[in-house]
Write an enzyme that holds these catalytic residues in place. Structure first.
Site, mmCIF file in Angstrom:
data_model
loop_
_atom_site.group_PDB
_atom_site.id
_atom_site.type_symbol
_atom_site.label_atom_id
_atom_site.label_comp_id
_atom_site.label_asym_id
_atom_site.label_seq_id
_atom_site.Cartn_x
_atom_site.Cartn_y
_atom_site.Cartn_z
ATOM 1 N N ASP A 1 48.037 50.700 -1.800
ATOM 2 C CA ASP A 1 47.710 51.309 -3.088
ATOM 3 C C ASP A 1 48.861 51.180 -4.079
ATOM 4 O O ASP A 1 50.031 51.314 -3.697
ATOM 5 C CB ASP A 1 47.386 52.794 -2.870
ATOM 6 C CG ASP A 1 46.764 53.435 -4.097
ATOM 7 O OD1 ASP A 1 46.209 52.700 -4.940
ATOM 8 O OD2 ASP A 1 46.841 54.664 -4.218
ATOM 9 N N HIS B 1 48.180 42.674 -8.478
ATOM 10 C CA HIS B 1 47.438 42.270 -7.287
ATOM 11 C C HIS B 1 48.103 41.063 -6.621
ATOM 12 O O HIS B 1 48.151 40.972 -5.390
ATOM 13 C CB HIS B 1 45.991 41.953 -7.645
ATOM 14 C CG HIS B 1 45.208 43.149 -8.110
ATOM 15 N ND1 HIS B 1 45.238 44.357 -7.440
ATOM 16 C CD2 HIS B 1 44.373 43.323 -9.176
ATOM 17 C CE1 HIS B 1 44.453 45.229 -8.066
ATOM 18 N NE2 HIS B 1 43.926 44.625 -9.112
ATOM 19 N N LEU C 1 48.999 38.765 17.198
ATOM 20 C CA LEU C 1 48.770 39.937 16.353
ATOM 21 C C LEU C 1 47.333 39.913 15.906
ATOM 22 O O LEU C 1 46.805 38.855 15.537
ATOM 23 C CB LEU C 1 49.691 39.922 15.126
ATOM 24 C CG LEU C 1 49.381 40.952 14.030
ATOM 25 C CD1 LEU C 1 49.704 42.366 14.507
ATOM 26 C CD2 LEU C 1 50.152 40.637 12.746
#
Length: 242
Positions: free
Chosen positions: A12, A29, A123
Site C-alpha cells: 500500500d 505503481h 519460493l
C-alpha cells in the site's frame, strides 16, 4: 531468529508516494513493481517458503479507468519481463482470485506464469489478483453448497478444513505474518479466513520505500512475538496454578 514460512504483504502507498513527489500515480505503481522485485529476492534469500502479495483487489476495478489500465499494463509487464528470471531462480508462481470475468489475454498470461513455473520449489510466489477475501469465501460457500445439493457431502460433515479446501488458497499454508505498508492498520479484505491467527505488522513507510532492511526488521519483530493460536503460554499456566 525465527523465520516465518509464509509472509503475506499488502503493498500500500504507491499513489501517496507519487503525490508526495509531484509525480503521476503511474510513477508510484512503477516504483512499487521495483519494490516487489526486491521483496521477492529478499524472501528467497531469507528462506521464506511462501510469499503472497496483494496485487489487485476486486474493489480496484472502481478506480478511474486510466489507472486500472495502468495497473493491468504493469502486471503484464512484470510477468513478461520477470517471468523468465523468476523461473531461472526456481520461483513458483500461483495466482488466487476470481478469473472468470478477466480479459482473455490477462487470464492466459496468469495461466502461463503458473504452468511454466509449476515444477519450481525455491519460493512460492502467490499473486492475489482480482482478489477479495469476502468474494473468495462466498465462492467457497457456493462450491460446498453445490456438493451438498449433489449429495457428495452433507451439511453435518462441513468443518473448517472443508472451507479451507474450497478456498482459492487450497494447498497453501495460512500466513504466519501479514505486513502492511503505508501506516494504514486494516486488512482491507485480504485473506480474511487465512489470517485468523497471523501476526500483523503495520509499517509507516509507503510501499515503494519498502527496502530489504525493512523486510528483515519486520521478520525480527515477528521472531519475538509469542503465537498462542487461542491457547495459553507456559507462563500463564504456571501463574494460574501457583
Amino acid at each position: 531468529m525465527t523465520t516465518p514460512a509464509h509472509v503475506a504483504i499488502i503493498m500500500d502507498g504507491n499513489g501517496r508516494w507519487a503525490k508526495a513527489r509531484g509525480l503521476p500515480r503511474l510513477a508510484g505503481h512503477r516504483a512499487g513493481v521495483e519494490a516487489l522485485r526486491q521483496s521477492v529476492k529478499t524472501a528467497s534469500r531469507l528462506g521464506i517458503e511462501w510469499l503472497t502479495v496483494y496485487a489487485f483487489s476486486s474493489e480496484n476495478w472502481s478506480r478511474p479507468p486510466s489507472e486500472v489500465s495502468d495497473l493491468l499494463g504493469l502486471l503484464k509487464l512484470f510477468i513478461r519481463r520477470d517471468l523468465a528470471e523468476l523461473h531461472r531462480s526456481g520461483v513458483r508462481v500461483r495466482v488466487i482470485g476470481e478469473r472468470d470475468d478477466l480479459q482473455p489475454d490477462i487470464r492466459l498470461l496468469l495461466e502461463e506464469a503458473e504452468s511454466l513455473t509449476a515444477g519450481n520449489g525455491a519460493l512460492n510466489l502467490v499473486i492475489a489478483f482480482n482478489y477479495g477475501g469476502r468474494d473468495e469465501i462466498v465462492r467457497a460457500m457456493r462450491k460446498i453448497a453445490a456438493d451438498v445439493e449433489a449429495g457428495r457431502t452433507s451439511s453435518a460433515s462441513i468443518t473448517p478444513q472443508t472451507v479451507s479446501e474450497a478456498l482459492d488458497t487450497n494447498g497453501i499454508p495460512d500466513p504466519d505474518l501479514v505486513i502492511r505498508t503505508s501506516g494504514e492498520m486494516r486488512l482491507s479484505n485480504f485473506l480474511l479466513w487465512q489470517a485468523a491467527y497471523s501476526e500483523l505488522i503495520f509499517l509507516p513507510c509507503l510501499w515503494p520505500d519498502f527496502t530489504p532492511e525493512q523486510f528483515e526488521e519486520a521478520l525480527r519483530q515477528f521472531s519475538v512475538r509469542e503465537r498462542r493460536f487461542g491457547g495459553r503460554n507456559e507462563r500463564d499456566v504456571v501463574s494460574s496454578s501457583a
